[in-house]
Design a protein around this motif. Structure first.
Motif, PDB file in Angstrom:
ATOM      1  N   VAL A 217     -47.190 -50.709 -70.248  1.00 41.19           N
ATOM      2  CA  VAL A 217     -47.193 -49.248 -70.154  1.00 41.19           C
ATOM      3  C   VAL A 217     -47.593 -48.717 -71.524  1.00 41.19           C
ATOM      4  CG1 VAL A 217     -45.767 -47.195 -69.824  1.00 41.19           C
ATOM      5  CG2 VAL A 217     -45.472 -49.169 -68.315  1.00 41.19           C
ATOM      6  N   ASN A 218     -48.484 -47.731 -71.535  1.00 44.47           N
ATOM      7  CA  ASN A 218     -49.015 -47.242 -72.801  1.00 44.47           C
ATOM      8  C   ASN A 218     -48.034 -46.348 -73.535  1.00 44.47           C
ATOM      9  OD1 ASN A 218     -51.431 -48.631 -72.770  1.00 44.47           O
ATOM     10  ND2 ASN A 218     -52.503 -47.024 -71.626  1.00 44.47           N
TER      11      ASN A 218
ATOM     12  N   TYR B 101     -47.668 -45.346 -77.046  1.00 43.21           N
ATOM     13  CA  TYR B 101     -48.333 -45.391 -78.349  1.00 43.21           C
ATOM     14  C   TYR B 101     -47.677 -44.472 -79.364  1.00 43.21           C
ATOM     15  CZ  TYR B 101     -52.233 -48.298 -76.865  1.00 43.21           C
ATOM     16  OH  TYR B 101     -53.002 -49.356 -76.433  1.00 43.21           O
ATOM     17  N   ASN B 102     -46.726 -43.649 -78.915  1.00 44.00           N
ATOM     18  CA  ASN B 102     -46.152 -42.684 -79.864  1.00 44.00           C
ATOM     19  C   ASN B 102     -44.749 -42.285 -79.435  1.00 44.00           C
ATOM     20  OD1 ASN B 102     -46.408 -40.292 -77.980  1.00 44.00           O
ATOM     21  ND2 ASN B 102     -48.535 -40.980 -78.087  1.00 44.00           N
ATOM     22  N   GLU B 103     -44.057 -41.600 -80.354  1.00 49.84           N
ATOM     23  CA  GLU B 103     -42.659 -41.249 -80.140  1.00 49.84           C
ATOM     24  C   GLU B 103     -42.486 -40.224 -79.017  1.00 49.84           C
ATOM     25  OE1 GLU B 103     -44.570 -40.812 -82.696  1.00 49.84           O
ATOM     26  OE2 GLU B 103     -44.227 -38.951 -83.785  1.00 49.84           O
ATOM     27  N   ALA B 104     -43.498 -39.391 -78.780  1.00 48.96           N
ATOM     28  CA  ALA B 104     -43.371 -38.379 -77.733  1.00 48.96           C
ATOM     29  C   ALA B 104     -43.344 -39.038 -76.352  1.00 48.96           C
ATOM     30  CB  ALA B 104     -44.528 -37.381 -77.815  1.00 48.96           C
ATOM     31  N   THR B 105     -44.204 -40.018 -76.168  1.00 50.28           N
ATOM     32  CA  THR B 105     -44.221 -40.734 -74.892  1.00 50.28           C
ATOM     33  C   THR B 105     -42.931 -41.548 -74.721  1.00 50.28           C
ATOM     34  OG1 THR B 105     -46.619 -40.811 -74.796  1.00 50.28           O
ATOM     35  CG2 THR B 105     -45.444 -42.511 -73.571  1.00 50.28           C
TER      36      THR B 105
ATOM     37  N   PHE C   2     -40.207 -39.195 -73.750  1.00 45.62           N
ATOM     38  CA  PHE C   2     -40.311 -38.768 -72.354  1.00 45.62           C
ATOM     39  C   PHE C   2     -39.747 -39.846 -71.433  1.00 45.62           C
ATOM     40  CE2 PHE C   2     -42.375 -38.825 -68.261  1.00 45.62           C
ATOM     41  CZ  PHE C   2     -42.189 -37.520 -67.829  1.00 45.62           C
TER      42      PHE C   2
ATOM     43  N   GLU D 183     -50.789 -54.149 -79.068  1.00 45.14           N
ATOM     44  CA  GLU D 183     -51.854 -53.622 -79.929  1.00 45.14           C
ATOM     45  C   GLU D 183     -51.321 -52.758 -81.084  1.00 45.14           C
ATOM     46  OE1 GLU D 183     -56.044 -51.706 -78.576  1.00 45.14           O
ATOM     47  OE2 GLU D 183     -54.351 -50.368 -78.285  1.00 45.14           O
TER      48      GLU D 183
ATOM     49  N   PRO E 202     -49.849 -51.131 -84.380  1.00 45.32           N
ATOM     50  CA  PRO E 202     -49.579 -51.534 -85.767  1.00 45.32           C
ATOM     51  C   PRO E 202     -48.134 -51.195 -86.161  1.00 45.32           C
ATOM     52  CG  PRO E 202     -50.852 -49.496 -85.724  1.00 45.32           C
ATOM     53  CD  PRO E 202     -50.684 -49.921 -84.287  1.00 45.32           C
TER      54      PRO E 202
ATOM     55  N   SER F 154     -46.893 -47.595 -86.477  1.00 42.24           N
ATOM     56  CA  SER F 154     -46.589 -46.913 -85.218  1.00 42.24           C
ATOM     57  C   SER F 154     -45.252 -47.389 -84.659  1.00 42.24           C
ATOM     58  CB  SER F 154     -47.695 -47.174 -84.189  1.00 42.24           C
ATOM     59  OG  SER F 154     -48.883 -46.524 -84.567  1.00 42.24           O
TER      60      SER F 154
ATOM     61  N   ALA G 208     -42.570 -45.611 -86.570  1.00 45.96           N
ATOM     62  CA  ALA G 208     -42.447 -44.184 -86.241  1.00 45.96           C
ATOM     63  C   ALA G 208     -41.761 -43.997 -84.887  1.00 45.96           C
ATOM     64  CB  ALA G 208     -43.830 -43.529 -86.236  1.00 45.96           C
ATOM     65  N   ILE G 209     -42.075 -44.861 -83.934  1.00 43.66           N
ATOM     66  CA  ILE G 209     -41.495 -44.725 -82.595  1.00 43.66           C
ATOM     67  C   ILE G 209     -40.024 -45.128 -82.609  1.00 43.66           C
ATOM     68  CG2 ILE G 209     -41.580 -45.598 -80.227  1.00 43.66           C
ATOM     69  CD1 ILE G 209     -44.646 -46.026 -80.696  1.00 43.66           C
TER      70      ILE G 209
END
Lengths: 325, 325
Positions: free
Chosen positions: A138-139, A141-145, A148, A162, A164, A167, A170-171
Motif C-alpha cells: 500500500v502506498n 509515502y508520507n505522514e498524511a497518508t 489517514f 522504496e 528513503p 521519509s 518523518a512518517i
C-alpha cells in the motif's frame, strides 16, 4: 466530503497499539512470496513457530490467487502452531485484486478472526473502523497518508521498500502510536502485473500456467544480456535480484522510530536468518559479523540497501551509521 | 464518450483543444506530477492562461497532481492543490490517499479524479475512493480486460476513464519500483520512469547497447531501431533464453476497442503522452476525435493507423484482451 468517521486522524488513532514501544526492535516474518510445495510451506511455518525468534508472522498467499487453494488446507494448523508459540499472526491480503474470485477470497479474509494485513486498498470498505495492519504494497509515502490510515484502524504499517530513511523518519515521528516496520531482509518486491511472467517465459498462458512457478522456489533469476544479475520473476510479481539487508542500518532505523524489521522468506534457513538479526539487534554480535553470517546462509546473492539511502535500490552502502541518508 | 488529451506545454495544450479534446490534462512544472521531465509542464501563470483558453472553447482542464507527496514536504503538494483549485481546474487527478483526504476536507466542492497511479483495479477499491473522498471519476489501471471493465462500471457510483493510446505500463501503475531500483528515481516519488538522465548508449560486439543506470537494458543489431530503454521493455535473459521477458518496446493502441469500451460503460477515453510533440498530439487527438464522432453517428469506422507515431513501431491492445496476460 468529510471523513467517514467524523474524526481527525489524531483523534481516531488507536490507543492500544503501543505494544513493543519500549521493548526494542521487533522482528516480523513476512509472507512466503514464492510458490512452495504446500507441505514444505506448512513445515516451514511449523519450524518458524517452534524455533525462530520472530514476534509477528504474516501468513497467506498474497501474490497469485491461483496458488491460494493449495495452502488453504494447511492454514488453520499453521495459524494454530504460530499462535501457540506466542507469535502474533497477521493474514496477508492479495496485492492485486481484479477477478471476482479474488474479491470473494478477500471478503472471506476480512471476516476471519485474525488481524488482516492489507496489501490493496480494496479491503478498506470491509475493514472500516476495524483494527488492521497495512502491508508494504500500500502506498504510504508520507505522514498524511499514514495518519489517514491510522485513523481508520491501521495499527501497524509496513512501509514501501522504496522509501528513503528521511521519509521513514518523518512518517514514524509523526505517528508515535503506530507500529512502523521496514523491509529488512529478502529479495525486494518491485512490481506486480496482470501478466504472469513465469507463464510468458515458458510460452504458456496465464490461465493454463501449469503452476510452472513451483519450479523456482526462490524465484526465476533474470539477468541482463551481459549476464549481470538484475531481477527475479515470481509469477505476476517482479522482485530484485539483490537481497535487502538492513542489519547495518538497524540503529538508524530504531532512531527514526521504526519498531519492527521484516524478514521476507527466501529459500534458505530462515530460522538462522532470524537468529542472526536477533543477535545483532540484542548486541550479541556486530552488524558486520551478522552480515557475514547472512552471506553464508544465503550465498550467491548480493546484499543491497540503496533504497533506504536514496540511491538506486540495487546498490549497497556499507557500514551505514545512524543519521545517514 | 469524452476524449481526454495530454499537454506537456502551453503550445501542445492549444493544439489539443483545437484538434478536438473534450478535456486536456496537464501538471505543474515540479515533482507533484508523474511526468516531471525537463522542459515540460506548466507554471502557475501558464496554467491560468491555458484554463482560460480551454474554457473559452468549451474544453475542460484536468490538473494531475499524481505523485506521492514526499514525507515532511507534503505542503508542496498542498500548494499545488490550492493553486490548481484557485486557477479554476475542472478536476484534480490525484493518487495519494493523504492528498485526497486534504482535498476532500479543504476543497469539498472540487471535482476529484482518482489517478491511474492509485491502482484502483476493482469495484471495492473504487468504492473506497468514492466513499472516503467523494471521487467522481477513476482512471482505470491498465491491468483490466474490457469485460472486467464492464463489470466494474456496473457496480460503481462514479465515472471511469480508460487509456486507449500511448505508453503502456505492463506493471500495475503506481506500484512499481523498477525504475528506482536501477536509477534511484521513480514514478511515485520523482514523477519519472527510466529517466533520460540515467540512460547511456554504447557499442559492444557490433551492437548498440542501451543502459539504464548500471544495467544493460537492450542491445540492437545493425539496422534494428534502438528503442528507448524503458526498463520493463528491455531484453533480458533467464535460464530459458533471452528476449523481451516483460514486454516488447510496444505501445498501447486500443482505437479498435472504442466501441466495446463505450459499450462497457467507460465515460472517457484517454491518450497518454504529455512528453509528446505538438505534431504528435495534433495527429493523435484529431484521429481519435474523428473515430469517436463516427461512433456517435452510428458508423463503425476503421480507426486510422497511427502506428508510425508509436514507440518502437509496434502496438498492442495490452490487458484489454485477455490473451495479453
Amino acid at each position: 466530503m468529510a471523513r467517514l468517521d467524523g474524526k481527525t486522524a489524531e483523534e481516531a488513532a488507536p490507543s492500544g497499539a503501543s505494544a513493543g514501544r519500549d521493548g526494542g526492535m521487533r522482528l516480523t516474518l513476512g509472507p512466503v512470496l514464492f510458490n512452495w510445495d504446500a507441505g514444505a510451506w506448512r513445515d516451514f511455518y511449523f519450524r518458524m513457530a517452534d524455533e525462530a525468534p520472530v514476534d509477528t508472522v504474516v501468513v497467506g498467499e498474497i501474490v497469485c490467487s491461483k496458488r491460494l487453494p493449495f495452502f488453504l488446507d494447511h492454514m488453520p494448523s499453521v495459524i494454530d502452531r504460530l499462535t501457540a508459540a506466542g507469535k502474533t499472526v497477521l493474514l496477508g491480503s492479495l496485492v492485486l485484486v481484479s477477478l471476482p474470485r479474488e474479491r470473494r477470497q478477500m471478503a472471506d479474509l476480512v471476516e476471519a478472526e485474525h488481524l488482516v494485513e492489507v496489501n490493496d486498498l480494496s479491503c478498506m470498505p470491509a475493514l472500516a473502523g476495524r483494527r488492521h495492519a497495512i502491508g508494504p504494497f500500500v502506498n504510504v509515502y508520507n505522514e498524511a497518508t499514514a495518519a489517514f490510515l491510522a485513523g481508520r484502524g491501521a495499527e501497524r504499517i509496513c512501509l514501501p521498500p522504496e522509501l528513503p530513511l528521511a521519509s521513514v523518519r518523518a512518517i514514524a515521528t509523526a505517528l508515535p502510536d503506530t507500529v512502523f516496520e521496514v523491509f529488512a531482509f529478502g529479495k525486494v518486491p518491485l512490481a506486480i502485473s496482470a501478466r504472469c511472467y513465469h507463464a510468458r517465459v515458458h510460452g504458456l498462458s496465464k490461465d493454463n500456467c501449469r503452476f510452472i512457478c513451483e519450479q523456482d522456489p526462490d524465484g526465476l533469476p533474470v539477468s541482463t544480456l551481459d549476464g549481470d544479475g538484475f531481477l527475479t520473476v515470481n509469477g505476476v510479481q517482479t522482485l530484485s535480484h539483490t537481497c535487502a539487508n538492513l542489519l547495518g542500518d538497524a540503529p538508524a532505523l530504531a532512531d527514526a522510530g521504526v519498531r519492527s524489521l521484516r524478514l521476507s522468506p527466501q529459500h534458505c534457513d530462515m530460522v538462522e536468518v532470524a537468529r542472526t538479526f536477533r543477535d545483532v539487534l540484542d548486541g550479541r554480535s556486530e552488524a558486520e559479523a551478522g552480515s557475514e553470517a547472512l552471506a553464508t546462509l544465503y550465498p550467491a546473492v548480493p546484499f543491497a540497501n540503496g533504497f533506504l539511502h536514496g540511491i538506486p535500490g540495487a546498490s549497497r552502502v556499507a557500514g551505514a551509521r545512524a543519521g545517514g541518508a | 464518450m469524452e476524449l481526454i488529451c495530454p499537454a506537456g506545454t502551453p503550445a501542445a495544450f492549444k493544439v489539443a483543444v483545437d484538434a478536438g479534446a473534450d478535456a486536456v490534462y496537464c501538471g505543474f512544472r515540479d515533482e507533484t506530477n508523474a511526468r516531471n521531465f525537463p522542459g515540460l509542464n506548466f507554471s502557475r501563470d501558464e496554467l491560468r492562461a491555458a484554463i482560460t483558453f480551454a474554457h473559452e472553447r468549451g474544453a475542460k482542464v484536468l490538473v494531475a497532481i499524481n505523485t506521492f507527496p514526499r514525507a515532511g514536504a507534503v505542503d508542496v503538494w498542498h500548494r499545488a492543490v490550492d493553486d490548481a483549485v484557485a486557477l479554476g481546474a475542472d478536476a484534480l487527478i490525484l493518487a495519494d490517499v493523504g492528498l485526497m483526504d486534504y482535498v476532500a476536507r479543504h476543497h469539498p466542492d472540487q471535482r476529484l479524479h482518482v489517478s491511474v497511479q492509485a491502482a484502483a483495479a476493482n469495484a471495492d477499491a473504487i468504492r473506497f475512493y468514492v466513499e472516503a473522498f467523494g471521487a467522481r471519476r477513476v482512471v482505470l489501471p491498465r491491468v483490466l480486460t474490457v469485460p472486467e471493465i464492464a463489470v466494474i462500471t456496473s457496480e460503481i457510483a462514479c465515472e471511469t476513464e480508460a487509456f486507449v493510446f500511448g505508453g503502456l505500463c505492463v506493471m500495475a501503475e503506481g506500484r512499481c519500483s523498477l525504475s528506482s531500483y536501477a536509477t534511484g528515481r521513480s514514478p511515485n516519488m520523482q514523477g519519472v520512469c527510466s529517466p533520460p538522465s540515467h540512460v547511456t548508449y554504447g557499442e559492444a560486439q557490433g551492437k548498440v547497447v542501451s543502459r539504464l543506470g548500471a544495467f544493460t537494458i537492450n542491445a540492437f543489431a545493425d539496422g534494428e531501431p534502438a528503442a528507448y530503454p524503458t526498463l520493463c521493455k528491455g531484453r533480458f535473459a533467464t535460464s530459458h533464453g533471452a528476449g523481451y521477458i516483460f514486454e516488447e518496446p510496444a505501445s498501447l493502441d486500443a482505437a479498435t476497442l472504442l466501441p466495446s469500451l463505450r459499450k462497457a460503460g467507460v465515460t472517457a477515453v484517454k491518450i497518454e503522452g504529455r512528453q509528446r510533440s505538438r505534431a504528435y498530439i495534433e495527429s493523435v487527438v484529431r484521429s481519435f476525435r474523428q473515430t469517436i464522432a463516427a461512433l456517435d453517428a452510428g458508423v463503425v469506422a476503421e480507426a486510422a493507423s497511427l502506428t508510425a507515431l508509436t514507440e518502437g513501431q509496434t502496438t498492442t491492445v495490452g490487458a484489454y484482451r485477455k490473451t495479453w496476460r
